[in-house]
Structure formats: C-alpha cells, structure tokens
Design an enzyme around this catalytic site. Structure first.
Site, PDB file in Angstrom:
ATOM      1  N   LYS A 111       0.822  -1.217   0.000  1.00  0.00           N
ATOM      2  CA  LYS A 111       0.000   0.000   0.000  1.00  0.00           C
ATOM      3  C   LYS A 111       0.855   1.266   0.000  1.00  0.00           C
ATOM      4  O   LYS A 111       0.412   2.301  -0.473  1.00  0.00           O
ATOM      5  CB  LYS A 111      -0.930   0.035   1.218  1.00  0.00           C
ATOM      6  CG  LYS A 111      -1.872  -1.149   1.268  1.00  0.00           C
ATOM      7  CD  LYS A 111      -3.298  -0.734   1.500  1.00  0.00           C
ATOM      8  CE  LYS A 111      -4.214  -1.919   1.616  1.00  0.00           C
ATOM      9  NZ  LYS A 111      -5.045  -2.175   0.476  1.00  0.00           N
ATOM     10  N   LYS A 194      -3.966  -9.666  -7.105  1.00  0.00           N
ATOM     11  CA  LYS A 194      -5.101  -9.997  -6.241  1.00  0.00           C
ATOM     12  C   LYS A 194      -6.320  -9.140  -6.598  1.00  0.00           C
ATOM     13  O   LYS A 194      -6.169  -7.952  -6.845  1.00  0.00           O
ATOM     14  CB  LYS A 194      -4.693  -9.735  -4.785  1.00  0.00           C
ATOM     15  CG  LYS A 194      -5.684 -10.241  -3.755  1.00  0.00           C
ATOM     16  CD  LYS A 194      -5.325  -9.802  -2.339  1.00  0.00           C
ATOM     17  CE  LYS A 194      -5.998  -8.491  -1.989  1.00  0.00           C
ATOM     18  NZ  LYS A 194      -6.311  -8.287  -0.579  1.00  0.00           N
ATOM     19  N   LYS A 197     -10.586  -4.582  -3.366  1.00  0.00           N
ATOM     20  CA  LYS A 197     -11.568  -3.497  -3.501  1.00  0.00           C
ATOM     21  C   LYS A 197     -10.925  -2.128  -3.643  1.00  0.00           C
ATOM     22  O   LYS A 197     -11.537  -1.203  -4.148  1.00  0.00           O
ATOM     23  CB  LYS A 197     -12.621  -3.543  -2.398  1.00  0.00           C
ATOM     24  CG  LYS A 197     -12.130  -3.485  -0.979  1.00  0.00           C
ATOM     25  CD  LYS A 197     -13.349  -3.502  -0.047  1.00  0.00           C
ATOM     26  CE  LYS A 197     -13.171  -4.377   1.160  1.00  0.00           C
ATOM     27  NZ  LYS A 197     -12.108  -3.963   2.081  1.00  0.00           N
TER      28      LYS A 197
HETATM   29  P1  ATP Z   1      -8.323  -3.393   0.385  1.00  0.00           P
HETATM   30  O1  ATP Z   1      -8.238  -3.407  -1.098  1.00  0.00           O
HETATM   31  O2  ATP Z   1      -9.008  -2.195   0.956  1.00  0.00           O
HETATM   32  O3  ATP Z   1      -7.031  -3.725   1.062  1.00  0.00           O
HETATM   33  P2  ATP Z   1      -9.408  -6.040   0.297  1.00  0.00           P
HETATM   34  O4  ATP Z   1     -10.312  -6.196  -0.883  1.00  0.00           O
HETATM   35  O5  ATP Z   1      -8.086  -6.700   0.233  1.00  0.00           O
HETATM   36  O6  ATP Z   1      -9.318  -4.534   0.740  1.00  0.00           O
HETATM   37  P3  ATP Z   1     -10.132  -6.646   3.025  1.00  0.00           P
HETATM   38  O7  ATP Z   1     -11.141  -5.843   3.734  1.00  0.00           O
HETATM   39  O8  ATP Z   1      -8.694  -6.399   3.336  1.00  0.00           O
HETATM   40  O9  ATP Z   1     -10.308  -6.595   1.463  1.00  0.00           O
HETATM   41  O10 ATP Z   1     -10.421  -8.167   3.219  1.00  0.00           O
HETATM   42  C1  ATP Z   1     -11.546  -8.772   3.781  1.00  0.00           C
HETATM   43  C2  ATP Z   1     -11.317 -10.257   3.742  1.00  0.00           C
HETATM   44  O11 ATP Z   1     -11.351 -10.713   2.385  1.00  0.00           O
HETATM   45  C3  ATP Z   1      -9.957 -10.691   4.291  1.00  0.00           C
HETATM   46  O12 ATP Z   1     -10.083 -11.889   5.021  1.00  0.00           O
HETATM   47  C4  ATP Z   1      -9.126 -10.905   3.058  1.00  0.00           C
HETATM   48  O13 ATP Z   1      -8.080 -11.819   3.261  1.00  0.00           O
HETATM   49  C5  ATP Z   1     -10.174 -11.447   2.096  1.00  0.00           C
HETATM   50  N1  ATP Z   1      -9.808 -11.187   0.701  1.00  0.00           N
HETATM   51  C6  ATP Z   1      -9.615  -9.952   0.153  1.00  0.00           C
HETATM   52  N2  ATP Z   1      -9.310 -10.063  -1.151  1.00  0.00           N
HETATM   53  C7  ATP Z   1      -9.303 -11.395  -1.426  1.00  0.00           C
HETATM   54  C8  ATP Z   1      -9.046 -12.160  -2.612  1.00  0.00           C
HETATM   55  N3  ATP Z   1      -8.755 -11.569  -3.752  1.00  0.00           N
HETATM   56  N4  ATP Z   1      -9.126 -13.509  -2.533  1.00  0.00           N
HETATM   57  C9  ATP Z   1      -9.438 -14.127  -1.372  1.00  0.00           C
HETATM   58  N5  ATP Z   1      -9.685 -13.467  -0.224  1.00  0.00           N
HETATM   59  C10 ATP Z   1      -9.627 -12.127  -0.242  1.00  0.00           C
END
Ligand code: ATP
Ligand code: LTN
Length: 326
Positions: A111, A194, A197
């Site tokens: 990040k 990955k 969001k």
């Molecule tokens: P950000 O982009 O704001 O970092 P994020 O999409 O990675 O957010 P989080 O809120 O960090 O989402 O994650 C919520 C849950 O979803 C966590 O347990 C995270 O490991 C899981 N997760 C997020 N993205 C993925 C993905 N691409 N595949 C599987 N699990 C995911």
C-alpha cells in the site's frame, strides 16, 4: 470452546474475492463455537476515505454479513468503533511490536511503497497492532481470512508468545483459518494481481448487476492455448476461473478440472458465470431486503453490547498483568 473472530474493512465495494476468501465461510463457523464478526471501520481510516462513503460501506457490510447467513442469535455482529476496548488494548499492545517487524508487512509495503514518507499516516504502519488487538480482545482461537492476512496473524502469534513469556498465560494464541479453495482470487483483467476493492480493475463487485457480472466473466483475460487445466504460473487466467467455479460450487478443484477438460474457453466462461450468478443473485436479493428493512441497525447495537461484555474482561486481564491500576 472455540472462539472465532473475523472482520472486513469498509474501504470500498465488496468483491467476489472478499466473498470467496472470507464472507462466504463465516456462517460455517456458527456450529463450531462462539463467533464474533465485525466491521473494521477504524482500519478503514488508515488510508484517506470520504466520510459518507465510509458510512455507506459500513452499512453495506452489516447487510452483507446478514445476507451471507450469519444469524445474530448465534454470531455477535458489531462495529469496531462501537467497542472502545479495541483502541484501549491497542494502546497497550503496540508497545510489544517492533518497527522492524511492521516494516516487513507485505500489506504495508504494497500500500505504501509508492507513497512518500511524508504522506504515510502512522495508522497504516501500526495497522497490525490494532488488528492483533481485535483478535486478542476476544480470546479468539480461529481467525478465518484470505491468504493476504495470514502474515498479520503470524505477527499476532509472535506478539502473544512475547507477551505471555513476560507476564504469564494472559493472551490466547489464535490461528489463521484459510479456505482450501479460493484463498486468493485474482483480478479478471490481470490474473497475476489480487482482486482487491481498493484496486478495482478486474473486480466483480457483490452488488454488480447480472448482465455486468456475465460481461466481466465472459471478457476475463485468458491465456494462450485452448486447453482448460490448472496451472497457476502458466495459465493464471484459466486457473483463476477454475478456482472461482470450484469455490462457488463448493467442490474440489480436481473435480472442476475434470468437468471442463473438453470444453472451449467460451462455454467454460459461460458456466463459470452461471455458477457465480446462481449464488450471488439470491444473496443480492437477501441483501436488499435487509438493507430496506433497516433491521441491521438493531443487530449492530445489540452486537456492540455483547462484544463490550466480552472485551472488558480481557482488557482488565491485560491491564492487571502489565501493572495498570484500574
Ligand atoms: P483493500 O483493497 O481495501 O485492502 P481487500 O479487498 O483486500 O481490501 P479486506 O477488507 O482487506 O479486502 O479483506 C476482507 C477479507 O477478504 C480478508 O479476510 C481478506 O483476506 C479477504 N480477501 C480480500 N481479497 C481477497 C481475494 N482476492 N481472494 C481471497 N480473499 C480475499
Ligand atoms: N486486516 C483485515 C481486516 C481485519 C481483520 C481483523 C481480520 C481487521 N482486524 C481481525 C481478521 C481479524 C483485512 O484487511 N482484511
């Protein structure tokens, strides 16, 4: 008895990655022990976010939790910022984590690597300390998360061992619970990244319309060749779609590979889209009903009260251990 805890940050629109890697599984833990699922709103402040967006995202996550099958009678659902003990425990535990460890965290590096030091807030650097506090405050034994969060839980375990070595058996050692299929769903436009969001290229959002979901899957980046098999390195696009299909159907990857072995890319993608929609459309309907009813507000209120009751016991134990008079 097992204590299970997890949370999602309201940083943006939830994706299929969030659903497959985390949300979808939370309800399965309800039969295994006491479950605490929260909205990690304090964590959402670690990078700039518009206040109205944060409010809307938080409400949406509450509704998604309920739509995913979490039963408020069995699971304590709450907002992190409603339980002040998270911040209090963090004020104590941050002293047992070291700058060297925090600098090594992949999430921090991902990040902030392109940011100037003068723009990096302290909160994003200290993120793992608050996350450890979230987990330890409830004596959680299991933490269901996607693969990207495992490093934070490993750091939490180091912290527990360090703290307990000094003060006795005060904190409970948690364990990451990573789903077998779908622990890392990749972007549909760049399957080497990955699905996330905060970087919405190639995402499927849980609120996307049927036609949009279909279109995104049908135009997902595939790989050279025409065969369908699982090979993360050489066929990342096809492997990602196979993973999505298996996760939605709740089957082993090997079964999905066998099913599609004589398919062409087009028909394969169509069936992947069908599998996603079969689960997401009823989920979206439940989400809308819950959102319109407004009942999630009551759930959050009652959840915060229950969470505070558990949290204050652990906080008191930690305060006593370190020598705070209270
Ligand atoms: P950000 O982009 O704001 O970092 P994020 O999409 O990675 O957010 P989080 O809120 O960090 O989402 O994650 C919520 C849950 O979803 C966590 O347990 C995270 O490991 C899981 N997760 C997020 N993205 C993925 C993905 N691409 N595949 C599987 N699990 C995911
Ligand atoms: N860091 C997590 C969200 C999160 C969390 C937690 C998950 C904050 N606190 C405690 C499990 C347990 C994320 O980015 N997904």
């Amino acid at each position: 008895m097992e204590r299970i805890l997890s949370g999602i940050k309201p940083t943006g629109k939830l994706t299929l990655g969030n659903y497959i890697g985390a949300l979808k599984h939370f309800k399965d833990f309800q039969e295994q022990g006491e479950v605490y699922i929260f909205i990690a709103d304090l964590h959402a402040l670690t990078l700039p976010i518009d206040p109205s967006e944060l409010r809307e995202n938080s409400k949406d996550i509450a509704c998604f939790y309920l739509a995913s099958g979490l039963d408020p009678k069995k699971t304590t659902i709450f907002l992190q910022s409603d339980v002040s003990m998270h911040a209090e425990l963090n004020a104590i535990l941050q002293n047992y984590l070291y700058i060297g460890e925090l600098k090594r965290m992949t999430q921090f590096k991902d990040k902030c690597s392109k940011m100037n030091d003068s723009a990096i807030g302290l909160g994003i650097f200290a993120y793992p300390s608050l996350m450890a506090s979230d987990i330890l405050l409830y004596d959680a034994t299991k933490v269901p998360v996607g693969e990207d969060q495992v490093q934070h839980i490993e750091l939490t375990r180091d912290l527990v061992n360090r703290f307990n070595h000094r003060y006795g058996e005060i904190l409970t050692l948690p364990k990451a619970e990573v789903t077998k299929v779908g622990k890392r769903i990749m972007s549909l436009t760049d399957p080497t990244k990955k699905m996330s969001k905060s970087d919405p290229k190639g995402d499927i959002f849980l609120k996307d319309e049927e036609s949009v979901i279909r279109k995104k899957i049908m135009s997902a980046k595939t790989d050279s060749g025409s065969e369908i098999y699982f090979d993360q390195e050489n066929k990342p696009g096809i492997s990602n779609l196979l993973t999505i299909y298996s996760a939605m159907k709740g089957i082993d990857l090997s079964l999905a590979v066998e099913h599609f072995k004589n398919y062409r890319y087009g028909d394969f993608k169509k069936e992947v889209a069908d599998a996603v929609l079969e689960e997401l459309l009823p989920f979206q309907k439940r989400y809308l009903e819950i959102k319109e009813s407004g009942m999630y507000l009551e759930v959050l209120k009652a959840g915060a009260e229950k969470a505070r009751t558990t949290a204050q016991v652990v906080l008191k134990r930690v305060k006593d251990a370190v020598g705070l008079l209270s």
